[in-house]
Design an enzyme around this catalytic site. Structure first.
Site, mmCIF file in Angstrom:
data_model
loop_
_atom_site.group_PDB
_atom_site.id
_atom_site.type_symbol
_atom_site.label_atom_id
_atom_site.label_comp_id
_atom_site.label_asym_id
_atom_site.label_seq_id
_atom_site.Cartn_x
_atom_site.Cartn_y
_atom_site.Cartn_z
ATOM 1 N N CYS A 199 -0.788 5.859 45.178
ATOM 2 C CA CYS A 199 -1.104 6.707 44.023
ATOM 3 C C CYS A 199 -1.824 5.958 42.906
ATOM 4 O O CYS A 199 -2.239 6.573 41.922
ATOM 5 C CB CYS A 199 0.170 7.348 43.477
ATOM 6 S SG CYS A 199 1.005 8.391 44.681
ATOM 7 N N LYS B 97 0.249 17.210 36.341
ATOM 8 C CA LYS B 97 0.696 17.627 37.674
ATOM 9 C C LYS B 97 1.438 18.953 37.667
ATOM 10 O O LYS B 97 1.592 19.582 38.717
ATOM 11 C CB LYS B 97 1.533 16.525 38.303
ATOM 12 C CG LYS B 97 0.714 15.268 38.597
ATOM 13 C CD LYS B 97 1.540 14.190 39.257
ATOM 14 C CE LYS B 97 0.679 12.985 39.616
ATOM 15 N NZ LYS B 97 0.244 12.210 38.431
ATOM 16 N N GLU C 46 9.474 6.497 33.736
ATOM 17 C CA GLU C 46 8.285 6.470 32.889
ATOM 18 C C GLU C 46 8.605 6.927 31.473
ATOM 19 O O GLU C 46 8.108 6.344 30.497
ATOM 20 C CB GLU C 46 7.188 7.339 33.492
ATOM 21 C CG GLU C 46 5.869 7.258 32.744
ATOM 22 C CD GLU C 46 4.727 7.966 33.457
ATOM 23 O OE1 GLU C 46 3.571 7.769 33.056
ATOM 24 O OE2 GLU C 46 4.998 8.725 34.419
ATOM 25 N N HIS D 173 0.418 17.153 42.725
ATOM 26 C CA HIS D 173 0.177 15.721 42.881
ATOM 27 C C HIS D 173 -0.973 15.529 43.872
ATOM 28 O O HIS D 173 -0.826 15.754 45.071
ATOM 29 C CB HIS D 173 1.444 15.039 43.401
ATOM 30 C CG HIS D 173 1.386 13.549 43.348
ATOM 31 N ND1 HIS D 173 0.237 12.853 43.032
ATOM 32 C CD2 HIS D 173 2.339 12.602 43.596
ATOM 33 C CE1 HIS D 173 0.491 11.555 43.068
ATOM 34 N NE2 HIS D 173 1.748 11.384 43.414
ATOM 35 N N PHE E 238 3.754 4.152 45.573
ATOM 36 C CA PHE E 238 4.672 3.577 46.544
ATOM 37 C C PHE E 238 4.455 2.062 46.626
ATOM 38 O O PHE E 238 3.369 1.549 46.366
ATOM 39 C CB PHE E 238 4.454 4.189 47.922
ATOM 40 C CG PHE E 238 4.989 5.590 48.065
ATOM 41 C CD1 PHE E 238 5.757 6.175 47.081
ATOM 42 C CD2 PHE E 238 4.727 6.319 49.219
ATOM 43 C CE1 PHE E 238 6.255 7.462 47.216
ATOM 44 C CE2 PHE E 238 5.215 7.608 49.371
ATOM 45 C CZ PHE E 238 5.983 8.176 48.369
ATOM 46 N N HIS F 213 1.913 9.540 34.628
ATOM 47 C CA HIS F 213 1.855 9.743 36.079
ATOM 48 C C HIS F 213 2.824 10.845 36.488
ATOM 49 O O HIS F 213 2.568 11.544 37.463
ATOM 50 C CB HIS F 213 2.197 8.449 36.816
ATOM 51 C CG HIS F 213 2.155 8.591 38.302
ATOM 52 N ND1 HIS F 213 0.974 8.783 38.986
ATOM 53 C CD2 HIS F 213 3.137 8.598 39.252
ATOM 54 C CE1 HIS F 213 1.226 8.886 40.281
ATOM 55 N NE2 HIS F 213 2.523 8.775 40.474
#
Length: 250
Positions: A12, A174, A157, A179, A236, A146
């Site tokens: 990502c 998002k 976050e 996403h 990830f 994010h």
């Protein structure tokens, strides 16, 4: 068009990694006038949906920063931007939207799929980006998060940004678009630049009960004068990326 080309793959954080690669290419090769940075991802496919569902990452609705969030909704899309040295953009009379002030990258591996629970990587990468950009946290007006609507990712976050930029307006795109995975960094950077250009910040869609009150989380489009903004991307493998943007006023 003559010049090099390459492809990035960094989960990502691919979008911000691509932007960083473009910036470094321009710094190292004076023969380059500009670099086109683009991306797309095809993940709304049964095999990918099954895999993310098996991880417990998919939810019933996308609601970043909501206490009742339960995972992300898969999105698809594509985006591209042109990055060039300011001097060359001015020389050709280009319409300039924003300035890339600096980026930061930090890997803090704790899990194949989850962020480190203490948010060490998220804090470190934002501070690194600010240092590289020579911008103080107090100058930031907007954080484009994010935040994917997963229980652990959003909270990590939120707490990191509450420590570094407390009370600042923070949004995740998002809730509107899902996403978009590898291309999310590019798409959401463009959203951020549009917010800076128009002085209008989109709301956090589907947010009903905020996960905290130490950041400003608008739920509707809001007028906001944005001179400096942060764009975060986390992926990830403990990947963390952060970009600092400055509105172009001259």
């Amino acid at each position: 068009v003559i010049g090099p080309n390459t492809a990035m793959d960094s989960a990502c954080t691919t979008g911000l990694s691509s932007i960083d690669t473009a910036v470094n290419m321009l710094r190292c090769d004076n023969d380059l006038d500009a670099v086109i940075v683009g991306g797309s991802d095809h993940t709304a496919d049964p095999i990918y949906l099954y895999w993310f569902q098996s991880l417990g990452a998919l939810g019933t609705h996308s609601a970043p920063f909501d206490k009742n969030r339960d995972g992300f909704i898969m999105g698809e899309g594509a985006a591209a931007m042109i990055i060039e040295p300011l001097s060359k953009a001015l020389a050709r009379g280009a319409k300039i939207y924003s300035i890339i002030k600096g980026l930061g990258f930090v890997t803090m591996f704790d899990s194949d799929t989850s962020p480190d629970p203490e948010g060490i990587g998220a804090r470190a990468v934002v501070r690194k980006a600010l240092k590289n950009a020579q911008v103080d946290a107090e100058q930031i007006n907007l954080v484009n998060a994010h935040a994917t609507s997963t229980p652990c990712g959003d909270l990590t976050e939120f707490e990191a940004m509450s420590e570094i930029t407390p009370g600042i307006t923070m949004v995740s795109n998002k809730g509107q678009i899902g996403h978009t995975m590898a291309v999310s960094g590019i798409i959401e950077t463009i959203y951020t630049i549009q917010s800076m250009r128009d002085s209008i910040v989109p709301g956090n869609a589907n947010l009903k009960v905020p996960c905290g009150d130490t950041m400003s989380l608008p739920t509707q489009c809001t007028k906001l004068n944005v001179k400096y903004a942060i764009k975060n991307s986390f992926g990830f493998g403990g990947r963390n990326a952060s970009l600092i943007l400055e509105r172009y006023d001259r």
